[in-house]
Design an enzyme around this catalytic site. Sequence first.
Site, PDB file in Angstrom:
ATOM      1  N   TRP A  77       0.808  -1.218   0.000  1.00 25.53           N
ATOM      2  CA  TRP A  77       0.000   0.000   0.000  1.00 25.53           C
ATOM      3  C   TRP A  77       0.846   1.275   0.000  1.00 25.53           C
ATOM      4  O   TRP A  77       0.313   2.362  -0.168  1.00 25.53           O
ATOM      5  CB  TRP A  77      -0.903   0.021   1.247  1.00 25.53           C
ATOM      6  CG  TRP A  77      -0.161  -0.296   2.506  1.00 25.53           C
ATOM      7  CD1 TRP A  77      -0.064  -1.527   3.099  1.00 25.53           C
ATOM      8  CD2 TRP A  77       0.656   0.589   3.284  1.00 25.53           C
ATOM      9  NE1 TRP A  77       0.759  -1.453   4.201  1.00 25.53           N
ATOM     10  CE2 TRP A  77       1.210  -0.167   4.344  1.00 25.53           C
ATOM     11  CE3 TRP A  77       0.969   1.952   3.208  1.00 25.53           C
ATOM     12  CZ2 TRP A  77       2.065   0.384   5.302  1.00 25.53           C
ATOM     13  CZ3 TRP A  77       1.811   2.505   4.162  1.00 25.53           C
ATOM     14  CH2 TRP A  77       2.353   1.724   5.193  1.00 25.53           C
ATOM     15  N   ASN A  78       2.160   1.179   0.248  1.00 25.21           N
ATOM     16  CA  ASN A  78       2.881   2.446   0.487  1.00 25.21           C
ATOM     17  C   ASN A  78       3.184   3.224  -0.802  1.00 25.21           C
ATOM     18  O   ASN A  78       3.221   4.450  -0.778  1.00 25.21           O
ATOM     19  CB  ASN A  78       4.136   2.230   1.344  1.00 25.21           C
ATOM     20  CG  ASN A  78       5.166   1.337   0.719  1.00 25.21           C
ATOM     21  OD1 ASN A  78       4.873   0.595  -0.219  1.00 25.21           O
ATOM     22  ND2 ASN A  78       6.374   1.397   1.223  1.00 25.21           N
ATOM     23  N   LYS A 123      -2.434  -8.387  -7.803  1.00 22.85           N
ATOM     24  CA  LYS A 123      -3.225  -8.262  -6.565  1.00 22.85           C
ATOM     25  C   LYS A 123      -2.655  -7.079  -5.790  1.00 22.85           C
ATOM     26  O   LYS A 123      -1.643  -7.192  -5.122  1.00 22.85           O
ATOM     27  CB  LYS A 123      -3.086  -9.543  -5.757  1.00 22.85           C
ATOM     28  CG  LYS A 123      -4.223  -9.893  -4.827  1.00 22.85           C
ATOM     29  CD  LYS A 123      -4.713  -8.834  -3.883  1.00 22.85           C
ATOM     30  CE  LYS A 123      -4.111  -8.926  -2.508  1.00 22.85           C
ATOM     31  NZ  LYS A 123      -4.404  -7.760  -1.650  1.00 22.85           N
ATOM     32  N   PRO A 124      -3.308  -5.900  -5.921  1.00 24.90           N
ATOM     33  CA  PRO A 124      -2.839  -4.754  -5.127  1.00 24.90           C
ATOM     34  C   PRO A 124      -3.259  -4.922  -3.671  1.00 24.90           C
ATOM     35  O   PRO A 124      -4.100  -5.761  -3.358  1.00 24.90           O
ATOM     36  CB  PRO A 124      -3.573  -3.569  -5.762  1.00 24.90           C
ATOM     37  CG  PRO A 124      -4.809  -4.151  -6.376  1.00 24.90           C
ATOM     38  CD  PRO A 124      -4.508  -5.584  -6.728  1.00 24.90           C
ATOM     39  N   SER A 169       6.436  -7.227   3.016  1.00 27.28           N
ATOM     40  CA  SER A 169       7.248  -7.568   4.191  1.00 27.28           C
ATOM     41  C   SER A 169       8.053  -8.843   3.947  1.00 27.28           C
ATOM     42  O   SER A 169       7.673  -9.698   3.138  1.00 27.28           O
ATOM     43  CB  SER A 169       6.329  -7.753   5.398  1.00 27.28           C
ATOM     44  OG  SER A 169       5.453  -8.842   5.153  1.00 27.28           O
ATOM     45  N   GLU A 183      10.923  -8.013  -3.334  1.00 30.49           N
ATOM     46  CA  GLU A 183      11.389  -6.706  -2.830  1.00 30.49           C
ATOM     47  C   GLU A 183      10.827  -6.569  -1.428  1.00 30.49           C
ATOM     48  O   GLU A 183       9.640  -6.294  -1.254  1.00 30.49           O
ATOM     49  CB  GLU A 183      10.856  -5.579  -3.724  1.00 30.49           C
ATOM     50  CG  GLU A 183      11.388  -5.593  -5.147  1.00 30.49           C
ATOM     51  CD  GLU A 183      12.829  -5.129  -5.243  1.00 30.49           C
ATOM     52  OE1 GLU A 183      13.358  -4.576  -4.261  1.00 30.49           O
ATOM     53  OE2 GLU A 183      13.438  -5.336  -6.296  1.00 30.49           O
ATOM     54  N   CYS A 227      10.200   1.663   2.214  1.00 28.22           N
ATOM     55  CA  CYS A 227      11.126   0.560   2.515  1.00 28.22           C
ATOM     56  C   CYS A 227      12.565   1.056   2.582  1.00 28.22           C
ATOM     57  O   CYS A 227      13.395   0.445   3.232  1.00 28.22           O
ATOM     58  CB  CYS A 227      10.989  -0.515   1.455  1.00 28.22           C
ATOM     59  SG  CYS A 227      11.211   0.126  -0.195  1.00 28.22           S
ATOM     60  N   GLU A 238      11.858  -2.423  11.229  1.00 27.91           N
ATOM     61  CA  GLU A 238      11.435  -1.193  10.557  1.00 27.91           C
ATOM     62  C   GLU A 238      10.343  -0.549  11.406  1.00 27.91           C
ATOM     63  O   GLU A 238       9.368  -1.220  11.752  1.00 27.91           O
ATOM     64  CB  GLU A 238      10.748  -1.536   9.235  1.00 27.91           C
ATOM     65  CG  GLU A 238      11.574  -2.017   8.117  1.00 27.91           C
ATOM     66  CD  GLU A 238      10.668  -2.343   6.926  1.00 27.91           C
ATOM     67  OE1 GLU A 238       9.909  -3.320   6.995  1.00 27.91           O
ATOM     68  OE2 GLU A 238      10.737  -1.619   5.924  1.00 27.91           O
ATOM     69  N   GLU A 257      14.734  -4.387  -9.737  1.00 27.56           N
ATOM     70  CA  GLU A 257      13.711  -3.754 -10.573  1.00 27.56           C
ATOM     71  C   GLU A 257      14.282  -2.470 -11.156  1.00 27.56           C
ATOM     72  O   GLU A 257      15.256  -1.916 -10.635  1.00 27.56           O
ATOM     73  CB  GLU A 257      12.460  -3.469  -9.733  1.00 27.56           C
ATOM     74  CG  GLU A 257      11.834  -4.760  -9.226  1.00 27.56           C
ATOM     75  CD  GLU A 257      10.466  -4.587  -8.595  1.00 27.56           C
ATOM     76  OE1 GLU A 257      10.242  -3.575  -7.907  1.00 27.56           O
ATOM     77  OE2 GLU A 257       9.616  -5.469  -8.792  1.00 27.56           O
TER      78      GLU A 257
HETATM   79  P1  NAP Z   1       2.759  -7.016   3.606  1.00 30.44           P
HETATM   80  O1  NAP Z   1       1.861  -7.162   4.765  1.00 30.44           O
HETATM   81  O2  NAP Z   1       3.777  -8.054   3.361  1.00 30.44           O
HETATM   82  O3  NAP Z   1       1.796  -6.873   2.332  1.00 30.44           O
HETATM   83  C1  NAP Z   1       2.278  -6.753   1.024  1.00 30.44           C
HETATM   84  C2  NAP Z   1       1.259  -7.326   0.063  1.00 30.44           C
HETATM   85  O4  NAP Z   1       1.089  -8.716   0.333  1.00 30.44           O
HETATM   86  C3  NAP Z   1      -0.135  -6.705   0.194  1.00 30.44           C
HETATM   87  O5  NAP Z   1      -0.756  -6.676  -1.055  1.00 30.44           O
HETATM   88  C4  NAP Z   1      -0.836  -7.683   1.103  1.00 30.44           C
HETATM   89  O6  NAP Z   1      -2.229  -7.620   0.951  1.00 30.44           O
HETATM   90  C5  NAP Z   1      -0.280  -8.981   0.564  1.00 30.44           C
HETATM   91  N1  NAP Z   1      -0.397 -10.124   1.467  1.00 30.44           N
HETATM   92  C6  NAP Z   1      -0.529 -10.133   2.818  1.00 30.44           C
HETATM   93  N2  NAP Z   1      -0.633 -11.413   3.257  1.00 30.44           N
HETATM   94  C7  NAP Z   1      -0.571 -12.214   2.172  1.00 30.44           C
HETATM   95  C8  NAP Z   1      -0.628 -13.629   1.960  1.00 30.44           C
HETATM   96  N3  NAP Z   1      -0.768 -14.486   2.964  1.00 30.44           N
HETATM   97  N4  NAP Z   1      -0.553 -14.098   0.698  1.00 30.44           N
HETATM   98  C9  NAP Z   1      -0.427 -13.236  -0.350  1.00 30.44           C
HETATM   99  N5  NAP Z   1      -0.349 -11.897  -0.220  1.00 30.44           N
HETATM  100  C10 NAP Z   1      -0.410 -11.392   1.024  1.00 30.44           C
HETATM  101  O7  NAP Z   1       3.534  -5.648   3.635  1.00 30.44           O
HETATM  102  P2  NAP Z   1       2.937  -4.188   3.859  1.00 30.44           P
HETATM  103  O8  NAP Z   1       2.828  -3.952   5.308  1.00 30.44           O
HETATM  104  O9  NAP Z   1       1.734  -3.970   3.019  1.00 30.44           O
HETATM  105  O10 NAP Z   1       4.088  -3.297   3.194  1.00 30.44           O
HETATM  106  C11 NAP Z   1       5.136  -2.813   3.926  1.00 30.44           C
HETATM  107  C12 NAP Z   1       6.363  -3.696   3.728  1.00 30.44           C
HETATM  108  O11 NAP Z   1       6.733  -3.675   2.359  1.00 30.44           O
HETATM  109  C13 NAP Z   1       7.558  -3.148   4.477  1.00 30.44           C
HETATM  110  O12 NAP Z   1       8.269  -4.211   5.051  1.00 30.44           O
HETATM  111  C14 NAP Z   1       8.378  -2.467   3.382  1.00 30.44           C
HETATM  112  O13 NAP Z   1       9.741  -2.368   3.670  1.00 30.44           O
HETATM  113  C15 NAP Z   1       8.107  -3.380   2.226  1.00 30.44           C
HETATM  114  N6  NAP Z   1       8.366  -2.689   0.965  1.00 30.44           N
HETATM  115  C16 NAP Z   1       9.459  -3.064   0.245  1.00 30.44           C
HETATM  116  C17 NAP Z   1       9.751  -2.414  -0.941  1.00 30.44           C
HETATM  117  C18 NAP Z   1      10.962  -2.799  -1.755  1.00 30.44           C
HETATM  118  O14 NAP Z   1      11.051  -2.372  -2.898  1.00 30.44           O
HETATM  119  N7  NAP Z   1      11.872  -3.596  -1.222  1.00 30.44           N
HETATM  120  C19 NAP Z   1       8.919  -1.389  -1.399  1.00 30.44           C
HETATM  121  C20 NAP Z   1       7.804  -1.035  -0.646  1.00 30.44           C
HETATM  122  C21 NAP Z   1       7.542  -1.704   0.543  1.00 30.44           C
HETATM  123  P3  NAP Z   1      -3.102  -6.648   1.905  1.00 30.44           P
HETATM  124  O15 NAP Z   1      -2.416  -5.330   1.938  1.00 30.44           O
HETATM  125  O16 NAP Z   1      -4.396  -6.605   1.202  1.00 30.44           O
HETATM  126  O17 NAP Z   1      -3.128  -7.279   3.256  1.00 30.44           O
END
Ligand code: NAP
Length: 477
Positions: free
Chosen positions: A153-154, A177-178, A231, A252, A286, A380, A457
């Site tokens: 979402w970020n 899947k956003p 994550s 990522e 991130c 984080e 990427e």
């Molecule tokens: P997240 O909880 O891992 O969610 C990321 C995506 O995965 C969302 O679309 C989420 O859906 C989905 N998801 C959650 N549980 C899932 C499952 N069991 N199976 C399949 N998909 C699933 O992370 P977040 O809290 O949204 O994002 C923050 C994290 O992303 C931080 O750790 C940040 O560092 C990282 N990030 C990394 C980068 C990079 O380029 N390295 C860039 C941006 C963010 P829902 O949101 O609908 O629950």
Amino acid sequence: MNLQDPDLFRNAALIGGQWLARPDMAVTNPATGAVLGELPDCTAEETLAAIASAETAMVEWRARTHAERADILMRWYTLMLENTEDLAQILTAEQGKPLSESRGEVAYGASFVRWFAEEARRINGKIIPSPTAGKKIFAMKEPVGVCAIITPWNFPIAMITRKVAPGLAAGCTMVVKPSDFTPYSALALAVLAERAGIPAGVLNILTGKPATIGATLTASPVVRKLSFTGSTRIGALLAEQCAPTLKRLSLELGGNAPFVVFDDADLDAAVEGAMQSKFRNGGQTCVCANRIIVQSGIHDAFVAALAKRVDELRVGAGTEAVDIGPMINTAAIDKINAHVADALDKGATRVTLPRDLPSHFADPVVLAGASTEMLLAEEETFGPVAPIFRFETEDEALALANGTPFGLAAYFYTRDMARAFRFGEALEFGMVGLNTGLISSEVSPFGGVKASGLGREGAQEGIEEYLETKALHFGGL
Ligand code: NAP
């Protein structure tokens, strides 16, 4: 929202060119809690239908010339720019970031579409001379296949275009899947993709519960690649789910960026860089500085200058003239509060003025006296918290900076050229900013090492993630 083109706001998922409306799941505005709309909670069957439509559509899409795919992507890029204001409104409504940052994200997201439209025409193979007379080997590039894309979402626009644009350029088709928190900007992108001429089934957008959709995508043998941003915990889970069908993976994942300031740094530039790196998107990035590590000679001046800037930050709804919008949800606020409370409990000092903010907002704070025992050293924070760690020697700074399982981004400020190379090489991170707090660009490889993931990427590397190399051996020549 007062959109110039209300058709961009769709309360429907997109499967095989058909828009599917069903009010299963509400999406709210994080600044106000108001419901923005309702979307389908796509089932496993609907996910399989999207995969099947992507498989069918790929036959025709991969057969297009690279120039045709490039032209379509370029039209999509132009449409994104032409609709910047509406896309930014949608983004701020569902994500919360200030409108100025949303406009910046639209431009950043669009830059990947242009870059990979350009790269589409440069997908080349090579001819390898054979060790056997009368033979030649052609190493050809082919699209990987149907790709599953899961994004957070970020950065709801940029995280999608950074994956979808190279995939489409390569000739792959996509099931996206956003995040449930921010689906509307993805759907608006899909409307523009249709208008640009991306055929039905090439780009599918599923809304709904991530576990069901994720499990179906990862279990499918038709899906040949998963690209995930989010994550580390969910990334590892999805990698496990992909193992039985041995998919290509791009992950990522999370970061825990050190931001090191040496005594010889340009103080003003270091403070400016820390503000950019730490507080963009309210610290919900991130690559944002999570641990600010400052040498003792410059420490007090740096802390005072940073605290002054942080006290000037304006916090409020993203539609107002603010620097920081709401946090994405209450879980995010709870984590931020827990990190601050833990740090204060373990000896940190708050050097910024406290504010009285509504419950969806987080207080931007500078904490002096941070130490490695604190939660914010390990995890984080993903919020506007700037902890300052003090160090004496370069070796100490390196040990602190590398002392994390994560390896996404790191920053350091120095005017010593020898140290710039020495320290830059010794940092165990995929991306390093030297005397800059900004490292994201479509022309630069983006990605991490260690627990921050796999693959890159953007840049020329970004398209390789969506290409296979086939060796075609010609005999009897
Ligand atoms: P997240 O909880 O891992 O969610 C990321 C995506 O995965 C969302 O679309 C989420 O859906 C989905 N998801 C959650 N549980 C899932 C499952 N069991 N199976 C399949 N998909 C699933 O992370 P977040 O809290 O949204 O994002 C923050 C994290 O992303 C931080 O750790 C940040 O560092 C990282 N990030 C990394 C980068 C990079 O380029 N390295 C860039 C941006 C963010 P829902 O949101 O609908 O629950």
